[in-house]
Scaffold this motif. Sequence first.
Motif, PDB file in Angstrom:
ATOM      1  N   LEU A   3       0.864  -1.180   0.000  1.00  0.00           N
ATOM      2  CA  LEU A   3       0.000   0.000   0.000  1.00  0.00           C
ATOM      3  C   LEU A   3       0.901   1.230   0.000  1.00  0.00           C
ATOM      4  CD1 LEU A   3      -2.856  -0.568   2.631  1.00  0.00           C
ATOM      5  CD2 LEU A   3      -3.124  -0.193   0.174  1.00  0.00           C
ATOM      6  N   ILE A   4       0.754   2.052  -1.033  1.00  0.00           N
ATOM      7  CA  ILE A   4       1.516   3.309  -1.074  1.00  0.00           C
ATOM      8  C   ILE A   4       0.510   4.461  -1.066  1.00  0.00           C
ATOM      9  CG2 ILE A   4       3.173   4.708  -2.338  1.00  0.00           C
ATOM     10  CD1 ILE A   4       4.295   2.162  -3.559  1.00  0.00           C
ATOM     11  N   ASP A   5       0.609   5.262  -0.061  1.00  0.00           N
ATOM     12  CA  ASP A   5      -0.285   6.409   0.110  1.00  0.00           C
ATOM     13  C   ASP A   5       0.215   7.540  -0.793  1.00  0.00           C
ATOM     14  OD1 ASP A   5      -1.701   8.586   0.973  1.00  0.00           O
ATOM     15  OD2 ASP A   5      -1.295   8.277   3.105  1.00  0.00           O
ATOM     16  N   CYS A   6      -0.625   7.977  -1.705  1.00  0.00           N
ATOM     17  CA  CYS A   6      -0.156   9.001  -2.663  1.00  0.00           C
ATOM     18  C   CYS A   6      -0.149  10.404  -2.079  1.00  0.00           C
ATOM     19  CB  CYS A   6      -0.982   8.954  -3.952  1.00  0.00           C
ATOM     20  SG  CYS A   6      -2.589   9.749  -3.825  1.00  0.00           S
ATOM     21  N   SER A   7      -0.796  10.606  -0.914  1.00  0.00           N
ATOM     22  CA  SER A   7      -0.833  11.978  -0.400  1.00  0.00           C
ATOM     23  C   SER A   7      -1.159  12.019   1.089  1.00  0.00           C
ATOM     24  CB  SER A   7      -1.877  12.809  -1.156  1.00  0.00           C
ATOM     25  OG  SER A   7      -1.813  14.156  -0.754  1.00  0.00           O
ATOM     26  N   ALA A   8      -0.130  12.295   1.877  1.00  0.00           N
ATOM     27  CA  ALA A   8      -0.322  12.488   3.321  1.00  0.00           C
ATOM     28  C   ALA A   8       0.476  13.718   3.743  1.00  0.00           C
ATOM     29  CB  ALA A   8       0.143  11.256   4.099  1.00  0.00           C
ATOM     30  N   CYS A   9       0.039  14.321   4.825  1.00  0.00           N
ATOM     31  CA  CYS A   9       0.632  15.590   5.250  1.00  0.00           C
ATOM     32  C   CYS A   9       1.342  15.426   6.596  1.00  0.00           C
ATOM     33  CB  CYS A   9      -0.482  16.636   5.385  1.00  0.00           C
ATOM     34  SG  CYS A   9       0.108  18.277   5.825  1.00  0.00           S
ATOM     35  N   ILE A  10       2.483  16.079   6.708  1.00  0.00           N
ATOM     36  CA  ILE A  10       3.240  16.101   7.958  1.00  0.00           C
ATOM     37  C   ILE A  10       3.168  17.518   8.536  1.00  0.00           C
ATOM     38  CG2 ILE A  10       5.583  16.006   8.933  1.00  0.00           C
ATOM     39  CD1 ILE A  10       6.208  13.827   6.840  1.00  0.00           C
ATOM     40  N   GLY A  11       3.092  17.606   9.856  1.00  0.00           N
ATOM     41  CA  GLY A  11       3.168  18.912  10.500  1.00  0.00           C
ATOM     42  C   GLY A  11       1.865  19.358  11.119  1.00  0.00           C
ATOM     43  N   TYR A  12       2.005  20.135  12.192  1.00  0.00           N
ATOM     44  CA  TYR A  12       0.837  20.693  12.859  1.00  0.00           C
ATOM     45  C   TYR A  12       0.290  21.880  12.063  1.00  0.00           C
ATOM     46  CZ  TYR A  12       2.096  18.167  17.183  1.00  0.00           C
ATOM     47  OH  TYR A  12       2.380  17.228  18.122  1.00  0.00           O
ATOM     48  N   VAL A  31      -7.917  17.739  14.541  1.00  0.00           N
ATOM     49  CA  VAL A  31      -7.685  16.336  14.192  1.00  0.00           C
ATOM     50  C   VAL A  31      -6.324  15.936  14.758  1.00  0.00           C
ATOM     51  CG1 VAL A  31      -9.054  16.568  12.079  1.00  0.00           C
ATOM     52  CG2 VAL A  31      -6.578  16.863  11.963  1.00  0.00           C
ATOM     53  N   ASP A  32      -6.055  14.644  14.773  1.00  0.00           N
ATOM     54  CA  ASP A  32      -4.745  14.171  15.225  1.00  0.00           C
ATOM     55  C   ASP A  32      -3.738  14.385  14.112  1.00  0.00           C
ATOM     56  OD1 ASP A  32      -5.724  13.448  17.638  1.00  0.00           O
ATOM     57  OD2 ASP A  32      -5.600  11.279  17.323  1.00  0.00           O
ATOM     58  N   GLU A  33      -2.826  15.298  14.304  1.00  0.00           N
ATOM     59  CA  GLU A  33      -1.859  15.635  13.253  1.00  0.00           C
ATOM     60  C   GLU A  33      -0.500  15.031  13.588  1.00  0.00           C
ATOM     61  OE1 GLU A  33      -2.438  19.816  13.989  1.00  0.00           O
ATOM     62  OE2 GLU A  33      -3.378  20.056  12.016  1.00  0.00           O
ATOM     63  N   PRO A  34       0.211  14.529  12.586  1.00  0.00           N
ATOM     64  CA  PRO A  34       1.559  14.020  12.857  1.00  0.00           C
ATOM     65  C   PRO A  34       2.553  15.176  12.904  1.00  0.00           C
ATOM     66  CG  PRO A  34       1.020  13.697  10.557  1.00  0.00           C
ATOM     67  CD  PRO A  34      -0.161  14.378  11.171  1.00  0.00           C
ATOM     68  N   LYS A  35       3.217  15.322  14.033  1.00  0.00           N
ATOM     69  CA  LYS A  35       4.100  16.486  14.168  1.00  0.00           C
ATOM     70  C   LYS A  35       5.327  16.368  13.275  1.00  0.00           C
ATOM     71  CE  LYS A  35       6.862  14.817  18.032  1.00  0.00           C
ATOM     72  NZ  LYS A  35       7.474  15.091  19.310  1.00  0.00           N
ATOM     73  N   ASP A  36       5.698  15.113  12.954  1.00  0.00           N
ATOM     74  CA  ASP A  36       6.890  14.927  12.122  1.00  0.00           C
ATOM     75  C   ASP A  36       6.795  13.592  11.390  1.00  0.00           C
ATOM     76  OD1 ASP A  36       7.408  13.002  14.060  1.00  0.00           O
ATOM     77  OD2 ASP A  36       8.843  14.261  15.134  1.00  0.00           O
ATOM     78  N   TYR A  55       3.699  15.783   1.953  1.00  0.00           N
ATOM     79  CA  TYR A  55       3.951  17.226   1.886  1.00  0.00           C
ATOM     80  C   TYR A  55       3.910  17.767   3.304  1.00  0.00           C
ATOM     81  CZ  TYR A  55      -1.177  17.838   2.215  1.00  0.00           C
ATOM     82  OH  TYR A  55      -2.491  17.819   2.617  1.00  0.00           O
ATOM     83  N   HIS A  56       4.202  19.039   3.446  1.00  0.00           N
ATOM     84  CA  HIS A  56       4.262  19.621   4.787  1.00  0.00           C
ATOM     85  C   HIS A  56       3.213  20.719   4.934  1.00  0.00           C
ATOM     86  CE1 HIS A  56       5.804  21.063   8.593  1.00  0.00           C
ATOM     87  NE2 HIS A  56       6.623  20.030   8.616  1.00  0.00           N
ATOM     88  N   GLN A  57       2.569  20.722   6.088  1.00  0.00           N
ATOM     89  CA  GLN A  57       1.533  21.726   6.340  1.00  0.00           C
ATOM     90  C   GLN A  57       2.086  23.144   6.239  1.00  0.00           C
ATOM     91  OE1 GLN A  57      -1.623  21.296   6.494  1.00  0.00           O
ATOM     92  NE2 GLN A  57      -2.241  23.368   7.103  1.00  0.00           N
ATOM     93  N   ALA A  58       3.367  23.295   6.528  1.00  0.00           N
ATOM     94  CA  ALA A  58       3.965  24.636   6.454  1.00  0.00           C
ATOM     95  C   ALA A  58       4.012  25.175   5.024  1.00  0.00           C
ATOM     96  CB  ALA A  58       5.375  24.611   7.041  1.00  0.00           C
ATOM     97  N   MET A  59       3.885  24.304   4.025  1.00  0.00           N
ATOM     98  CA  MET A  59       3.778  24.794   2.638  1.00  0.00           C
ATOM     99  C   MET A  59       2.554  25.691   2.478  1.00  0.00           C
ATOM    100  SD  MET A  59       4.383  21.359   0.433  1.00  0.00           S
ATOM    101  CE  MET A  59       5.910  20.422   0.502  1.00  0.00           C
ATOM    102  N   LEU A  60       1.505  25.361   3.223  1.00  0.00           N
ATOM    103  CA  LEU A  60       0.272  26.157   3.155  1.00  0.00           C
ATOM    104  C   LEU A  60       0.256  27.250   4.203  1.00  0.00           C
ATOM    105  CD1 LEU A  60      -0.717  22.879   2.643  1.00  0.00           C
ATOM    106  CD2 LEU A  60      -2.726  24.157   1.975  1.00  0.00           C
ATOM    107  N   ASP A  61       0.672  26.907   5.426  1.00  0.00           N
ATOM    108  CA  ASP A  61       0.507  27.840   6.542  1.00  0.00           C
ATOM    109  C   ASP A  61       1.594  28.921   6.582  1.00  0.00           C
ATOM    110  OD1 ASP A  61      -1.649  26.357   7.278  1.00  0.00           O
ATOM    111  OD2 ASP A  61      -0.757  25.465   9.061  1.00  0.00           O
ATOM    112  N   VAL A  62       2.786  28.581   6.089  1.00  0.00           N
ATOM    113  CA  VAL A  62       3.870  29.577   6.110  1.00  0.00           C
ATOM    114  C   VAL A  62       4.146  30.026   4.670  1.00  0.00           C
ATOM    115  CG1 VAL A  62       6.227  30.094   6.830  1.00  0.00           C
ATOM    116  CG2 VAL A  62       4.848  28.491   8.167  1.00  0.00           C
ATOM    117  N   SER A  63       4.836  29.199   3.917  1.00  0.00           N
ATOM    118  CA  SER A  63       5.084  29.529   2.505  1.00  0.00           C
ATOM    119  C   SER A  63       5.584  28.278   1.802  1.00  0.00           C
ATOM    120  CB  SER A  63       6.142  30.623   2.380  1.00  0.00           C
ATOM    121  OG  SER A  63       7.429  30.100   2.653  1.00  0.00           O
ATOM    122  N   PRO A  64       5.452  28.216   0.490  1.00  0.00           N
ATOM    123  CA  PRO A  64       5.979  27.053  -0.239  1.00  0.00           C
ATOM    124  C   PRO A  64       7.471  26.842   0.026  1.00  0.00           C
ATOM    125  CG  PRO A  64       4.427  28.195  -1.626  1.00  0.00           C
ATOM    126  CD  PRO A  64       4.611  29.049  -0.397  1.00  0.00           C
ATOM    127  N   ALA A  65       8.267  27.904   0.004  1.00  0.00           N
ATOM    128  CA  ALA A  65       9.712  27.724   0.177  1.00  0.00           C
ATOM    129  C   ALA A  65      10.020  27.155   1.559  1.00  0.00           C
ATOM    130  CB  ALA A  65      10.428  29.053  -0.013  1.00  0.00           C
TER     131      ALA A  65
END
Lengths: 260, 273
Positions: A3-12, A31-36, A55-65
């Motif tokens: 099973l390969i998950d095509c899209s999961a997010c890391i980070g609070y 929700v229960d978020e994975p911190k790392d 991907y990382h939640q900070a891409m949305l919450d902070v910036s893509p870079a």
Amino acid sequence: MRLIDCSACIGYGGVNRRIVNHENYTVTERVDEPKDAGALLAEMDFCGIDAAVVYHQAMLDVSPAYGNDLILKETAGRERLYASVALLPPVSDEGFGVPDLRRVFSDKKVVAARMYPKINRFMLNRVTVGEVLEYMTEARIPLFLSPSDGWEDIFGVLKEFPDLTAVITNYGLWGSDRYFYPLARAYKNVHIDTGDFQEIRGVEAFVRQFGSGRLLFGTNYPMDNMGGPVAVLAGARISEADRENIACKNIERLIAEVKR
Amino acid sequence: MKPGNKSAYLAEFLRYGRLKNIKIIDAHTHMGSVYGCRLPVSDAEACMKLLDEENIESIWCSAHADLFHIDGDRINGETKALVRKYPARVKGYYAFNPNRKEAYLRGIGEAAENKGFVGLKFLPNYHNSALDGEGYAEALDFADKRGLLVLCHTWGDKPHNSVKEAVGVLKRHKNLVFILGHSAPGDLDGAIAAARAHENAYLDLCDIHRHAGTVEKMVRGVGAERVLFGTDMPWYDPNYCIGSVLGARITDADREKIFYKNAIGILKRIGKI
């Protein structure tokens, strides 16, 4: 079967998690978020998931870079995790030009890209990101897109770049066949992340019409839990060959096709 | 890879693609086509076949047409027909629309007197009427007097059916059994607190189960005995909700309560079994 998950997010998330119910409508819930990466891998172990594109939640919450730096650090040295990176228009933003992308994608850990045009305030079209999308189409780099703010961007960009490898993700729990089916019929490289796929016998109906090559097992974690999408795939009345395509082979094929 | 989760029910589901040794009652369903989505399985016959395939013993249902269409001569006609045709599989909720409350109050006795009905179904936000307002007062008094079940749509950030309105009802009505439909997405913590404070309140997994950690949070907050399995069928695949329960960090004993035992307990409490 892997099973390969095509899209999961890391980070609070900054406060709570913004979750797509259906396009143009979101719910904000804790929700229960994975911190790392370690926390994500622990949940994958519990649910029997072998690998994931993340991907990382900070891409949305902070910036893509900022988020891109974090996801590359989180995935480094972790064989079960592949990275996806968020992109911006190079005409306005340094570090996102085609030469930059060639360098980023020379790392085999980086297998896909994402764009968030609404929150980053750019137009997802040839005028704004034409050179990037031409490169991605040529290099067969999957672009993950969410219709969280509406489907117009997705229909628009595929009209301009019909051969783009696109993965529709994070689309909410309302059935979206009236969007998926036209896209799947018109564009051979459109794929659907099954994380939000909750229609009754929806997987079966899609496979009957378009085959099993266009669905990618995904969890959309942590907006969704992992158990639900696993059960949808395990319970689908499809052949074992189709199930395996969705579970792992399709995403493995997309990753292998990326030209570096 | 094999999951670290050692649930016997999960192992069974992964092996057979369905649960075989545990029965399920779905406490939150509808029936028929509806605006917004294509529903590949939506008519009664197809849904009954699905119940067989997924080992779902029965459903508690309010047909879409009864919720969203007012037929003055045939109030709740679709749901009544389902209850008549499938008495072992379908129990009905009497949809109550306060915008024509006189018409709905005339037939509300059916919810109590017909063994095939478990209680009332409210959609306050959809019907633009506050749950704790005038529109629902007589129906709630009726349900309370007769000890009926009330399944009310609740949503955290929507007017008319937030946790605040639900708590207002629960404070005044101790004899009815109240299901916080969807458990107030956006305010799950509030829904859990409300259920903890009122022993006649239940949390509903419908829709909200899909988020990471929701099932565990509910079980931690109120105990598995007050969490109900619900899917919104025919909107959503029961396998998704089954997977949310199977994939949660709870015990198989908790799962048995959520899938079946709690619903049986409610049927006994309201005298419908």
